[in-house]
Design a protein around this motif. Structure first.
Motif, PDB file in Angstrom:
ATOM      1  N   SER A  19      -5.924  -1.493  -0.381  1.00  0.00           N
ATOM      2  CA  SER A  19      -4.693  -0.807  -0.771  1.00  0.00           C
ATOM      3  C   SER A  19      -5.046   0.333  -1.705  1.00  0.00           C
ATOM      4  O   SER A  19      -5.946   0.215  -2.537  1.00  0.00           O
ATOM      5  CB  SER A  19      -3.739  -1.747  -1.502  1.00  0.00           C
ATOM      6  N   ARG A  20      -4.316   1.399  -1.531  1.00  0.00           N
ATOM      7  CA  ARG A  20      -4.478   2.526  -2.440  1.00  0.00           C
ATOM      8  C   ARG A  20      -3.680   2.249  -3.704  1.00  0.00           C
ATOM      9  O   ARG A  20      -2.734   1.476  -3.698  1.00  0.00           O
ATOM     10  CB  ARG A  20      -3.953   3.815  -1.790  1.00  0.00           C
ATOM     11  N   TYR A  21      -4.105   2.871  -4.783  1.00  0.00           N
ATOM     12  CA  TYR A  21      -3.293   2.837  -5.990  1.00  0.00           C
ATOM     13  C   TYR A  21      -3.008   4.266  -6.413  1.00  0.00           C
ATOM     14  O   TYR A  21      -3.759   5.180  -6.099  1.00  0.00           O
ATOM     15  CB  TYR A  21      -3.938   2.037  -7.130  1.00  0.00           C
ATOM     16  N   GLN A  22      -1.878   4.432  -7.075  1.00  0.00           N
ATOM     17  CA  GLN A  22      -1.476   5.724  -7.615  1.00  0.00           C
ATOM     18  C   GLN A  22      -1.262   5.545  -9.105  1.00  0.00           C
ATOM     19  O   GLN A  22      -0.607   4.595  -9.531  1.00  0.00           O
ATOM     20  CB  GLN A  22      -0.187   6.216  -6.962  1.00  0.00           C
ATOM     21  N   LEU A  77      -9.233 -12.311  -4.681  1.00  0.00           N
ATOM     22  CA  LEU A  77     -10.250 -11.596  -5.439  1.00  0.00           C
ATOM     23  C   LEU A  77      -9.953 -10.109  -5.346  1.00  0.00           C
ATOM     24  O   LEU A  77      -9.750  -9.581  -4.252  1.00  0.00           O
ATOM     25  CB  LEU A  77     -11.634 -11.881  -4.865  1.00  0.00           C
ATOM     26  N   ILE A  78      -9.931  -9.437  -6.489  1.00  0.00           N
ATOM     27  CA  ILE A  78      -9.622  -8.008  -6.504  1.00  0.00           C
ATOM     28  C   ILE A  78     -10.825  -7.238  -7.019  1.00  0.00           C
ATOM     29  O   ILE A  78     -11.359  -7.532  -8.088  1.00  0.00           O
ATOM     30  CB  ILE A  78      -8.378  -7.709  -7.357  1.00  0.00           C
ATOM     31  N   ILE A  83      -9.309  -4.787  -2.121  1.00  0.00           N
ATOM     32  CA  ILE A  83      -9.933  -3.660  -2.804  1.00  0.00           C
ATOM     33  C   ILE A  83      -8.830  -2.673  -3.150  1.00  0.00           C
ATOM     34  O   ILE A  83      -8.097  -2.216  -2.273  1.00  0.00           O
ATOM     35  CB  ILE A  83     -10.995  -2.969  -1.931  1.00  0.00           C
ATOM     36  N   LEU A  84      -8.695  -2.373  -4.441  1.00  0.00           N
ATOM     37  CA  LEU A  84      -7.764  -1.350  -4.900  1.00  0.00           C
ATOM     38  C   LEU A  84      -8.557  -0.070  -5.140  1.00  0.00           C
ATOM     39  O   LEU A  84      -9.512  -0.071  -5.925  1.00  0.00           O
ATOM     40  CB  LEU A  84      -7.086  -1.780  -6.198  1.00  0.00           C
ATOM     41  N   CYS A  85      -8.176   0.988  -4.440  1.00  0.00           N
ATOM     42  CA  CYS A  85      -8.907   2.245  -4.519  1.00  0.00           C
ATOM     43  C   CYS A  85      -7.920   3.412  -4.449  1.00  0.00           C
ATOM     44  O   CYS A  85      -6.827   3.260  -3.917  1.00  0.00           O
ATOM     45  CB  CYS A  85      -9.928   2.338  -3.384  1.00  0.00           C
ATOM     46  N   PRO A  86      -8.305   4.572  -4.959  1.00  0.00           N
ATOM     47  CA  PRO A  86      -7.383   5.705  -4.913  1.00  0.00           C
ATOM     48  C   PRO A  86      -7.306   6.360  -3.534  1.00  0.00           C
ATOM     49  O   PRO A  86      -6.336   7.041  -3.232  1.00  0.00           O
ATOM     50  CB  PRO A  86      -7.945   6.671  -5.947  1.00  0.00           C
ATOM     51  N   ASP A  87      -8.310   6.134  -2.694  1.00  0.00           N
ATOM     52  CA  ASP A  87      -8.342   6.784  -1.387  1.00  0.00           C
ATOM     53  C   ASP A  87      -9.134   5.918  -0.425  1.00  0.00           C
ATOM     54  O   ASP A  87     -10.094   5.249  -0.818  1.00  0.00           O
ATOM     55  CB  ASP A  87      -9.001   8.166  -1.508  1.00  0.00           C
ATOM     56  N   LYS A  88      -8.716   5.916   0.831  1.00  0.00           N
ATOM     57  CA  LYS A  88      -9.428   5.126   1.842  1.00  0.00           C
ATOM     58  C   LYS A  88      -9.296   5.788   3.196  1.00  0.00           C
ATOM     59  O   LYS A  88      -8.378   6.562   3.438  1.00  0.00           O
ATOM     60  CB  LYS A  88      -8.911   3.695   1.885  1.00  0.00           C
ATOM     61  N   ASP A 106       0.863  -1.180   0.000  1.00  0.00           N
ATOM     62  CA  ASP A 106       0.000   0.000   0.000  1.00  0.00           C
ATOM     63  C   ASP A 106       0.893   1.222   0.000  1.00  0.00           C
ATOM     64  O   ASP A 106       1.610   1.431   0.976  1.00  0.00           O
ATOM     65  CB  ASP A 106      -0.899  -0.014   1.242  1.00  0.00           C
ATOM     66  N   PRO A 107       0.951   1.963  -1.073  1.00  0.00           N
ATOM     67  CA  PRO A 107       0.103   1.871  -2.266  1.00  0.00           C
ATOM     68  C   PRO A 107       0.745   1.027  -3.374  1.00  0.00           C
ATOM     69  O   PRO A 107       1.927   0.719  -3.339  1.00  0.00           O
ATOM     70  CB  PRO A 107       0.038   3.332  -2.723  1.00  0.00           C
ATOM     71  N   PHE A 108      -0.091   0.682  -4.342  1.00  0.00           N
ATOM     72  CA  PHE A 108       0.378   0.111  -5.594  1.00  0.00           C
ATOM     73  C   PHE A 108       0.599   1.285  -6.541  1.00  0.00           C
ATOM     74  O   PHE A 108      -0.225   2.196  -6.590  1.00  0.00           O
ATOM     75  CB  PHE A 108      -0.684  -0.815  -6.209  1.00  0.00           C
ATOM     76  N   VAL A 109       1.670   1.269  -7.284  1.00  0.00           N
ATOM     77  CA  VAL A 109       1.924   2.332  -8.261  1.00  0.00           C
ATOM     78  C   VAL A 109       1.715   1.722  -9.640  1.00  0.00           C
ATOM     79  O   VAL A 109       2.453   0.830 -10.052  1.00  0.00           O
ATOM     80  CB  VAL A 109       3.348   2.909  -8.119  1.00  0.00           C
ATOM     81  N   ILE A 110       0.689   2.204 -10.342  1.00  0.00           N
ATOM     82  CA  ILE A 110       0.318   1.631 -11.634  1.00  0.00           C
ATOM     83  C   ILE A 110       0.412   2.677 -12.743  1.00  0.00           C
ATOM     84  O   ILE A 110      -0.459   2.785 -13.593  1.00  0.00           O
ATOM     85  CB  ILE A 110      -1.075   0.967 -11.565  1.00  0.00           C
TER      86      ILE A 110
END
Length: 191
Positions: free
Chosen positions: A153-156, A90-91, A129-134, A19-23
């Protein structure tokens, strides 16, 4: 430090998700108009890079996996199998801030997989759950402290700036300084 010296060691579910994942490899602009289907399509078009970002042990199984219960259909965005932990992962992809309803949805999917798809030798299904904000408080109070199956986890969509990296390092150092530490050898001898 352990990660730097030994690499990614996976022995429990919490070791799998960062956390975070950088995509940034998706090339998607940060936009309020981004929809989940566009994010999912971009991840699948860049599956090799996404698998590298996820880390070792992930094997792609399916996308938009359909679950049907009493005539109602539900769709899981992405399904993986983790070869080291021996479980389904599961994502669920979100383009907005994480909500308690999102957590309930992924818990529902994980419970279904545990009852209907898990076979002998498989460990319990994990949900991410991959989300931009939590909001970590929402996660804590929705799932409770005992939940070890659902992760967020957040993603960027872009690499952080130098200032953002410095702020993150300061945050990590504060967190390390406030965590209880083991007594040093001198302190142990005094006791």
């Amino acid at each position: 430090m352990n990660l730097a010296t030994h690499g990614q060691e996976i022995s429990r579910p919490v070791d799998v998700f960062k956390d975070p994942f950088v995509i940034e490899f998706l090339g998607l602009p940060e936009s309020p108009k981004l929809v989940e289907s566009k994010l999912e399509q971009a991840l699948l078009e860049n599956l090799q890079q996404f698998l590298l970002e996820l880390g070792k042990g992930f094997a792609f199984v399916s996308r938009q996996e359909r679950i049907t219960l009493a005539g109602d259909h539900f769709y899981i965005d992405l399904v993986f199998y983790h070869t080291i932990l021996k479980c389904y992962v599961l994502i669920d992809l979100k383009v907005g801030k994480l909500t308690h309803a999102d957590l309930g949805q992924i818990q529902f999917y994980a419970n279904y997989f545990d009852r209907e798809r898990r076979t002998e030798g498989d460990n319990p299904t994990l949900g991410l759950i991959l989300c931009p904000d939590k909001n970590d408080a929402v996660v804590k109070y929705t799932l409770g402290d005992q939940n070890r199956k659902i992760f967020t986890s957040r993603y960027q969509l872009h690499l952080p700036t130098e200032a953002e990296l410095q702020a993150e390092i300061r945050r990590e150092l504060r967190q390390l300084a406030s965590s209880p530490s083991k007594p040093t050898t001198k302190q142990a001898r005094k006791k």
